[in-house]
Motif scaffolding. Sequence first.
Motif, PDB file in Angstrom:
ATOM      1  N   GLY A  43      15.003  77.268  50.936  1.00  0.00           N
ATOM      2  CA  GLY A  43      13.987  77.547  51.946  1.00  0.00           C
ATOM      3  C   GLY A  43      14.617  78.308  53.094  1.00  0.00           C
ATOM      4  N   ALA A  44      14.016  78.226  54.254  1.00  0.00           N
ATOM      5  CA  ALA A  44      14.545  78.949  55.413  1.00  0.00           C
ATOM      6  C   ALA A  44      15.965  78.492  55.707  1.00  0.00           C
ATOM      7  N   ILE A  45      16.836  79.460  55.918  1.00  0.00           N
ATOM      8  CA  ILE A  45      18.222  79.163  56.240  1.00  0.00           C
ATOM      9  C   ILE A  45      18.534  79.740  57.612  1.00  0.00           C
ATOM     10  N   GLU A  46      19.590  79.249  58.200  1.00  0.00           N
ATOM     11  CA  GLU A  46      20.007  79.704  59.519  1.00  0.00           C
ATOM     12  C   GLU A  46      21.301  80.500  59.357  1.00  0.00           C
ATOM     13  N   VAL A  47      21.295  81.749  59.782  1.00  0.00           N
ATOM     14  CA  VAL A  47      22.475  82.608  59.693  1.00  0.00           C
ATOM     15  C   VAL A  47      23.080  82.714  61.091  1.00  0.00           C
ATOM     16  N   ARG A  48      24.349  82.359  61.203  1.00  0.00           N
ATOM     17  CA  ARG A  48      25.020  82.382  62.507  1.00  0.00           C
ATOM     18  C   ARG A  48      26.180  83.368  62.514  1.00  0.00           C
ATOM     19  N   HIS A  49      26.392  83.969  63.670  1.00  0.00           N
ATOM     20  CA  HIS A  49      27.529  84.856  63.930  1.00  0.00           C
ATOM     21  C   HIS A  49      27.553  86.109  63.065  1.00  0.00           C
ATOM     22  N   ALA A  50      26.401  86.617  62.699  1.00  0.00           N
ATOM     23  CA  ALA A  50      26.339  87.895  61.986  1.00  0.00           C
ATOM     24  C   ALA A  50      26.553  89.012  62.997  1.00  0.00           C
ATOM     25  N   SER A  51      27.241  90.053  62.578  1.00  0.00           N
ATOM     26  CA  SER A  51      27.461  91.189  63.476  1.00  0.00           C
ATOM     27  C   SER A  51      26.117  91.851  63.793  1.00  0.00           C
ATOM     28  N   PRO A  52      26.025  92.588  64.887  1.00  0.00           N
ATOM     29  CA  PRO A  52      24.762  93.257  65.225  1.00  0.00           C
ATOM     30  C   PRO A  52      24.249  94.165  64.112  1.00  0.00           C
ATOM     31  N   ILE A  53      25.141  94.859  63.435  1.00  0.00           N
ATOM     32  CA  ILE A  53      24.689  95.770  62.379  1.00  0.00           C
ATOM     33  C   ILE A  53      24.139  94.999  61.176  1.00  0.00           C
ATOM     34  N   VAL A  54      24.719  93.840  60.864  1.00  0.00           N
ATOM     35  CA  VAL A  54      24.185  93.007  59.783  1.00  0.00           C
ATOM     36  C   VAL A  54      22.819  92.465  60.186  1.00  0.00           C
ATOM     37  N   ARG A  55      22.686  92.033  61.443  1.00  0.00           N
ATOM     38  CA  ARG A  55      21.383  91.563  61.937  1.00  0.00           C
ATOM     39  C   ARG A  55      20.321  92.648  61.814  1.00  0.00           C
ATOM     40  N   ARG A  56      20.678  93.867  62.234  1.00  0.00           N
ATOM     41  CA  ARG A  56      19.704  94.971  62.149  1.00  0.00           C
ATOM     42  C   ARG A  56      19.326  95.260  60.703  1.00  0.00           C
ATOM     43  N   ALA A  57      20.280  95.183  59.797  1.00  0.00           N
ATOM     44  CA  ALA A  57      19.983  95.428  58.382  1.00  0.00           C
ATOM     45  C   ALA A  57      19.010  94.377  57.855  1.00  0.00           C
ATOM     46  N   ILE A  58      19.232  93.119  58.208  1.00  0.00           N
ATOM     47  CA  ILE A  58      18.330  92.044  57.777  1.00  0.00           C
ATOM     48  C   ILE A  58      16.930  92.270  58.336  1.00  0.00           C
ATOM     49  N   GLU A  59      16.843  92.667  59.603  1.00  0.00           N
ATOM     50  CA  GLU A  59      15.543  92.944  60.217  1.00  0.00           C
ATOM     51  C   GLU A  59      14.878  94.152  59.572  1.00  0.00           C
ATOM     52  N   ALA A  60      15.637  95.220  59.316  1.00  0.00           N
ATOM     53  CA  ALA A  60      15.073  96.435  58.720  1.00  0.00           C
ATOM     54  C   ALA A  60      14.531  96.171  57.317  1.00  0.00           C
ATOM     55  N   LEU A  61      15.137  95.234  56.614  1.00  0.00           N
ATOM     56  CA  LEU A  61      14.666  94.884  55.268  1.00  0.00           C
ATOM     57  C   LEU A  61      13.491  93.913  55.303  1.00  0.00           C
ATOM     58  N   GLY A  62      13.064  93.511  56.505  1.00  0.00           N
ATOM     59  CA  GLY A  62      11.931  92.597  56.640  1.00  0.00           C
ATOM     60  C   GLY A  62      12.278  91.164  56.276  1.00  0.00           C
ATOM     61  N   LEU A  63      13.558  90.781  56.416  1.00  0.00           N
ATOM     62  CA  LEU A  63      13.997  89.461  56.000  1.00  0.00           C
ATOM     63  C   LEU A  63      14.325  88.533  57.158  1.00  0.00           C
ATOM     64  N   ALA A  64      14.010  88.949  58.375  1.00  0.00           N
ATOM     65  CA  ALA A  64      14.397  88.166  59.553  1.00  0.00           C
ATOM     66  C   ALA A  64      13.749  86.781  59.567  1.00  0.00           C
ATOM     67  N   GLU A  65      12.552  86.654  59.058  1.00  0.00           N
ATOM     68  CA  GLU A  65      11.888  85.358  59.038  1.00  0.00           C
ATOM     69  C   GLU A  65      12.505  84.453  57.987  1.00  0.00           C
ATOM     70  N   ARG A  66      12.806  85.013  56.858  1.00  0.00           N
ATOM     71  CA  ARG A  66      13.390  84.254  55.746  1.00  0.00           C
ATOM     72  C   ARG A  66      14.841  83.873  56.014  1.00  0.00           C
ATOM     73  N   LEU A  67      15.597  84.804  56.587  1.00  0.00           N
ATOM     74  CA  LEU A  67      17.005  84.606  56.928  1.00  0.00           C
ATOM     75  C   LEU A  67      17.102  84.527  58.444  1.00  0.00           C
ATOM     76  N   ARG A  68      16.815  83.401  58.996  1.00  0.00           N
ATOM     77  CA  ARG A  68      16.759  83.232  60.442  1.00  0.00           C
ATOM     78  C   ARG A  68      18.130  83.491  61.054  1.00  0.00           C
ATOM     79  N   VAL A  69      18.268  84.630  61.717  1.00  0.00           N
ATOM     80  CA  VAL A  69      19.549  85.023  62.269  1.00  0.00           C
ATOM     81  C   VAL A  69      19.606  84.613  63.734  1.00  0.00           C
ATOM     82  N   LEU A  70      20.615  83.818  64.067  1.00  0.00           N
ATOM     83  CA  LEU A  70      20.806  83.359  65.430  1.00  0.00           C
ATOM     84  C   LEU A  70      21.937  84.156  66.075  1.00  0.00           C
TER      85      LEU A  70
END
Length: 122
Positions: A93-120
Amino acid sequence: MNGGPATNGDAATNGDAATNGGPATLSVTEPETGALVITMGGEYDIGGIETLGPDLEAILSKDARSVIIEMDKVELMGTSGVALLLRVANRFGAIEVRHASPIVRRAIEALGLAERLRVLGD
């Protein structure tokens, strides 16, 4: 694949692009019943994750109510790494991703996965 840094637009790096990191690593701790902390390190591209099958299957066989993924040791994240994150999310289910670099965060958001892969943030 030569295992060196990616040179195409497919990967996100955390740190200096000239750094030659190692293969991808996964470790898991269970700080309390029903909780998993997965620590990722190294290069998560097609060449870097080839040996992770048994480790990933062991993680996916566990029962957990909450899953935190620590990414501060990830040096490179390609689409193979994002696919691995999705396998974990599909299992737990929903997971919490911590300490991802800004570019990894942007990639997750650009792929529309920010809700599924909750990046903190840090």
